[in-house]
Design a protein around this motif. Sequence first.
Motif, PDB file in Angstrom:
ATOM      1  N   LEU A  48      12.336  -4.886  13.920  1.00  0.00           N
ATOM      2  CA  LEU A  48      11.088  -4.610  13.440  1.00  0.00           C
ATOM      3  C   LEU A  48       9.953  -5.536  14.122  1.00  0.00           C
ATOM      4  CD1 LEU A  48      12.110  -4.036   9.678  1.00  0.00           C
ATOM      5  CD2 LEU A  48      11.540  -2.317  11.295  1.00  0.00           C
ATOM      6  N   ARG A  49       8.804  -4.839  14.206  1.00  0.00           N
ATOM      7  CA  ARG A  49       7.623  -5.898  14.715  1.00  0.00           C
ATOM      8  C   ARG A  49       7.219  -6.506  13.356  1.00  0.00           C
ATOM      9  NH1 ARG A  49       3.525  -2.364  17.330  1.00  0.00           N
ATOM     10  NH2 ARG A  49       5.172  -2.443  18.995  1.00  0.00           N
ATOM     11  N   GLU A  50       6.766  -7.767  13.439  1.00  0.00           N
ATOM     12  CA  GLU A  50       6.329  -8.789  12.348  1.00  0.00           C
ATOM     13  C   GLU A  50       5.274  -9.677  12.714  1.00  0.00           C
ATOM     14  OE1 GLU A  50       9.434  -8.966   9.513  1.00  0.00           O
ATOM     15  OE2 GLU A  50       8.992 -11.186   9.250  1.00  0.00           O
ATOM     16  N   GLY A  51       4.463  -9.916  11.883  1.00  0.00           N
ATOM     17  CA  GLY A  51       3.423 -11.096  11.986  1.00  0.00           C
ATOM     18  C   GLY A  51       3.383 -11.963  10.490  1.00  0.00           C
ATOM     19  N   CYS A  52       2.569 -12.885  10.641  1.00  0.00           N
ATOM     20  CA  CYS A  52       2.665 -13.801   9.665  1.00  0.00           C
ATOM     21  C   CYS A  52       1.370 -14.426   9.294  1.00  0.00           C
ATOM     22  CB  CYS A  52       3.547 -14.936   9.628  1.00  0.00           C
ATOM     23  SG  CYS A  52       3.529 -16.145   8.284  1.00  0.00           S
ATOM     24  N   ASN A  81       0.852  -1.381   0.039  1.00  0.00           N
ATOM     25  CA  ASN A  81       0.023  -0.148   0.100  1.00  0.00           C
ATOM     26  C   ASN A  81       0.868   1.248   0.027  1.00  0.00           C
ATOM     27  OD1 ASN A  81      -2.552  -1.527   0.398  1.00  0.00           O
ATOM     28  ND2 ASN A  81      -1.769  -1.818   2.275  1.00  0.00           N
ATOM     29  N   ASP A  82       1.967   1.218  -0.855  1.00  0.00           N
ATOM     30  CA  ASP A  82       2.880   2.476  -1.099  1.00  0.00           C
ATOM     31  C   ASP A  82       2.701   2.826  -2.416  1.00  0.00           C
ATOM     32  OD1 ASP A  82       5.075   3.931  -1.172  1.00  0.00           O
ATOM     33  OD2 ASP A  82       6.368   2.630   0.117  1.00  0.00           O
ATOM     34  N   GLY A 117      13.793  -1.044  -2.173  1.00  0.00           N
ATOM     35  CA  GLY A 117      12.846  -0.462  -1.342  1.00  0.00           C
ATOM     36  C   GLY A 117      13.468  -0.495   0.081  1.00  0.00           C
ATOM     37  N   GLU A 118      12.673   0.287   0.909  1.00  0.00           N
ATOM     38  CA  GLU A 118      13.263   0.247   2.448  1.00  0.00           C
ATOM     39  C   GLU A 118      11.847   0.027   3.266  1.00  0.00           C
ATOM     40  OE1 GLU A 118      14.313   4.416   3.208  1.00  0.00           O
ATOM     41  OE2 GLU A 118      16.305   3.906   2.010  1.00  0.00           O
ATOM     42  N   GLY A 119      11.894   0.177   4.488  1.00  0.00           N
ATOM     43  CA  GLY A 119      10.734  -0.010   5.503  1.00  0.00           C
ATOM     44  C   GLY A 119      10.138  -1.323   5.157  1.00  0.00           C
ATOM     45  N   LEU A 120       8.707  -1.063   5.058  1.00  0.00           N
ATOM     46  CA  LEU A 120       7.940  -2.352   5.115  1.00  0.00           C
ATOM     47  C   LEU A 120       8.158  -3.327   3.785  1.00  0.00           C
ATOM     48  CD1 LEU A 120       5.620  -3.769   6.172  1.00  0.00           C
ATOM     49  CD2 LEU A 120       3.788  -2.191   5.138  1.00  0.00           C
ATOM     50  N   TYR A 174      17.196  -6.591   7.695  1.00  0.00           N
ATOM     51  CA  TYR A 174      17.742  -5.494   6.907  1.00  0.00           C
ATOM     52  C   TYR A 174      17.005  -4.186   6.652  1.00  0.00           C
ATOM     53  CZ  TYR A 174      21.010  -9.162   6.097  1.00  0.00           C
ATOM     54  OH  TYR A 174      21.885 -10.211   6.301  1.00  0.00           O
ATOM     55  N   ARG A 175      17.478  -2.947   6.716  1.00  0.00           N
ATOM     56  CA  ARG A 175      16.502  -1.842   6.764  1.00  0.00           C
ATOM     57  C   ARG A 175      15.957  -1.597   5.209  1.00  0.00           C
ATOM     58  NH1 ARG A 175      17.339   3.276   5.549  1.00  0.00           N
ATOM     59  NH2 ARG A 175      19.399   2.690   4.910  1.00  0.00           N
TER      60      ARG A 175
END
Length: 168
Positions: free
Chosen positions: A91-95, A68-69, A127-130, A108-109
Amino acid sequence: MPYVRPILQEGHPALRKIAKRVGPAEIADALFQQLIDDMFATMYAAPGVGLAAPQVSVSKRVFVIDVNDEHHPAAVVINPKLEECDEEIELREGCLSVPGMVGEILRYRSAVVSGLDRLGRKIRLAGEGLFAQCVQHEIDHLDGKLYIDRAANVRPVAAEEEEEAVTN
Ligand code: NI
């Protein structure tokens, strides 16, 4: 018509297999194109920001992503390879295969991934982030890995963090 496929849950042995590379001829196959459409439909229905083929019981190296970017349109990457990355951040993460849980993981950032698109053309996405986080998460799926294998503080997602808890 695309349809939503069931997402395998943690504990299913298919999530632990190393997925196979997709051959050039197979990409053009109608069944493989259907798989891609179904993976998008399944990801959006979940909802999630990414989905790897092993999560829908297909042991092939392909994932879909939509974070969504505006800088990163929805994409499918076949035979992805992580090309470049930089320092790790927590980072916080889910699956989607471990529903209702989140944890903290080092990723990695930023990331550059190469591979093929659904027409078999070479692509390279950076890309970065999400976006970067999701790419790494999906490639892990293709290698039979889940974030919970090395995440810290895996816990049921709290109501106040549910909004920002990203699953893929
Ligand atoms: Ni996942």
